[in-house]
Design a protein around this motif. Structure first.
Motif, mmCIF file in Angstrom:
data_model
loop_
_atom_site.group_PDB
_atom_site.id
_atom_site.type_symbol
_atom_site.label_atom_id
_atom_site.label_comp_id
_atom_site.label_asym_id
_atom_site.label_seq_id
_atom_site.Cartn_x
_atom_site.Cartn_y
_atom_site.Cartn_z
ATOM 1 N N LEU A 1 0.824 -1.205 0.000
ATOM 2 C CA LEU A 1 0.000 0.000 0.000
ATOM 3 C C LEU A 1 0.862 1.260 0.000
ATOM 4 C CD1 LEU A 1 -2.845 1.162 0.061
ATOM 5 C CD2 LEU A 1 -2.734 1.078 2.563
ATOM 6 N N ALA A 2 1.906 1.284 0.797
ATOM 7 C CA ALA A 2 2.774 2.466 0.862
ATOM 8 C C ALA A 2 3.444 2.736 -0.480
ATOM 9 C CB ALA A 2 3.828 2.285 1.953
ATOM 10 N N ARG A 3 3.775 1.704 -1.205
ATOM 11 C CA ARG A 3 4.478 1.904 -2.466
ATOM 12 C C ARG A 3 3.575 2.454 -3.553
ATOM 13 N NH1 ARG A 3 5.881 -3.642 -5.628
ATOM 14 N NH2 ARG A 3 3.701 -4.085 -5.432
ATOM 15 N N LEU A 4 2.271 2.419 -3.383
ATOM 16 C CA LEU A 4 1.360 3.009 -4.364
ATOM 17 C C LEU A 4 1.411 4.539 -4.362
ATOM 18 C CD1 LEU A 4 -1.781 0.716 -4.051
ATOM 19 C CD2 LEU A 4 -0.016 0.696 -5.810
ATOM 20 N N VAL B 1 -3.533 -5.497 -3.103
ATOM 21 C CA VAL B 1 -2.683 -5.140 -1.978
ATOM 22 C C VAL B 1 -2.760 -6.227 -0.917
ATOM 23 C CG1 VAL B 1 -2.250 -3.405 -0.205
ATOM 24 C CG2 VAL B 1 -2.928 -2.695 -2.499
ATOM 25 N N SER B 2 -3.945 -6.700 -0.664
ATOM 26 C CA SER B 2 -4.157 -7.837 0.243
ATOM 27 C C SER B 2 -5.426 -8.539 -0.231
ATOM 28 C CB SER B 2 -4.297 -7.369 1.693
ATOM 29 O OG SER B 2 -5.528 -6.719 1.877
ATOM 30 N N GLN C 1 -8.057 -3.856 -2.368
ATOM 31 C CA GLN C 1 -7.701 -3.734 -3.777
ATOM 32 C C GLN C 1 -7.719 -2.246 -4.138
ATOM 33 O OE1 GLN C 1 -10.372 -5.990 -6.193
ATOM 34 N NE2 GLN C 1 -10.256 -7.788 -4.909
ATOM 35 N N VAL C 2 -6.723 -1.823 -4.922
ATOM 36 C CA VAL C 2 -6.636 -0.431 -5.350
ATOM 37 C C VAL C 2 -6.655 -0.420 -6.872
ATOM 38 C CG1 VAL C 2 -5.230 1.657 -5.341
ATOM 39 C CG2 VAL C 2 -5.335 0.213 -3.295
ATOM 40 N N HIS C 3 -7.536 0.384 -7.425
ATOM 41 C CA HIS C 3 -7.650 0.450 -8.878
ATOM 42 C C HIS C 3 -6.365 1.029 -9.478
ATOM 43 C CE1 HIS C 3 -9.395 1.053 -12.838
ATOM 44 N NE2 HIS C 3 -10.434 0.352 -12.425
ATOM 45 N N HIS C 4 -5.960 0.494 -10.604
ATOM 46 C CA HIS C 4 -4.740 0.939 -11.276
ATOM 47 C C HIS C 4 -4.847 2.408 -11.689
ATOM 48 C CE1 HIS C 4 -1.642 0.992 -14.514
ATOM 49 N NE2 HIS C 4 -0.998 0.317 -13.593
#
Length: 174
Positions: A50-53, A122-123, A127-130
């Motif tokens: 998450l941090a790297r996003l 992420v887990s 989920q995080v949209h691109h």
């Protein structure tokens, strides 16, 4: 022209605030993972991912902040070595190259953003949209284009004040 400069200044303040927010979010997520591990002895699997996003946002937005501050590679030494007319021509050429780069970031970045339909896992639950990551590309292009009307002064790094002032402390250097 003054209105364009005010818009550029406001956009730069927003970009700088977004950079600070990204950095603080990365630190908060990392510290949460650290404290969780310190308390339980187990790692949270999602903190690093998450941090790297936030890294692309921090990197791309900082391009526009550095450009506005005049702290990018702009052939500064070469401009000062050649005669003044050639130096101005090099500065204009540099601005044209930056304008082309910004336009390409905006054009191709928008296509990249529109075509992004994947999710980062992420887990299992997160989920995080691109599009979250890809949006930083056209936004940076737009910011660079907003800064361009400020002209060749963007290519000059601000002069450093090297004078030593009396700060009122005993034994201050003068």
């Amino acid at each position: 022209m003054r209105t364009l400069r005010l818009i550029s200044d406001a956009a730069n303040r927003l970009a700088l605030a977004a950079c600070i927010a990204c950095l603080l979010a990365m630190l908060a997520i990392s510290f949460a993972g650290f404290f969780y591990m310190a308390l339980t002895g187990e790692a949270l699997s999602w903190t690093y991912s998450l941090a790297r996003l936030f890294v692309p946002w921090l990197g791309m937005l900082s391009i526009s902040v550095a450009f506005k501050a005049g702290e990018h590679v702009a052939m500064g030494m070469l401009v000062h070595v050649v005669p003044a007319p050639a130096g101005r021509a090099l500065q204009r050429l540099s601005l044209a190259a930056i304008a082309l780069f910004a336009a390409m970031l905006l054009w191709y970045g928008w296509e990249f953003f529109i075509q992004s339909d994947q999710y980062y896992m992420v887990s299992d639950q997160l989920q995080v949209h691109h599009r979250w990551v890809s949006a930083c590309v056209p936004i940076t292009g737009l910011l660079l284009l907003l800064h361009l009307p400020c002209g060749t002064q963007l290519l000059e790094a601000p002069a450093l004040d090297t004078s030593i002032e009396d700060n009122g402390l005993p034994g201050a250097v003068r």
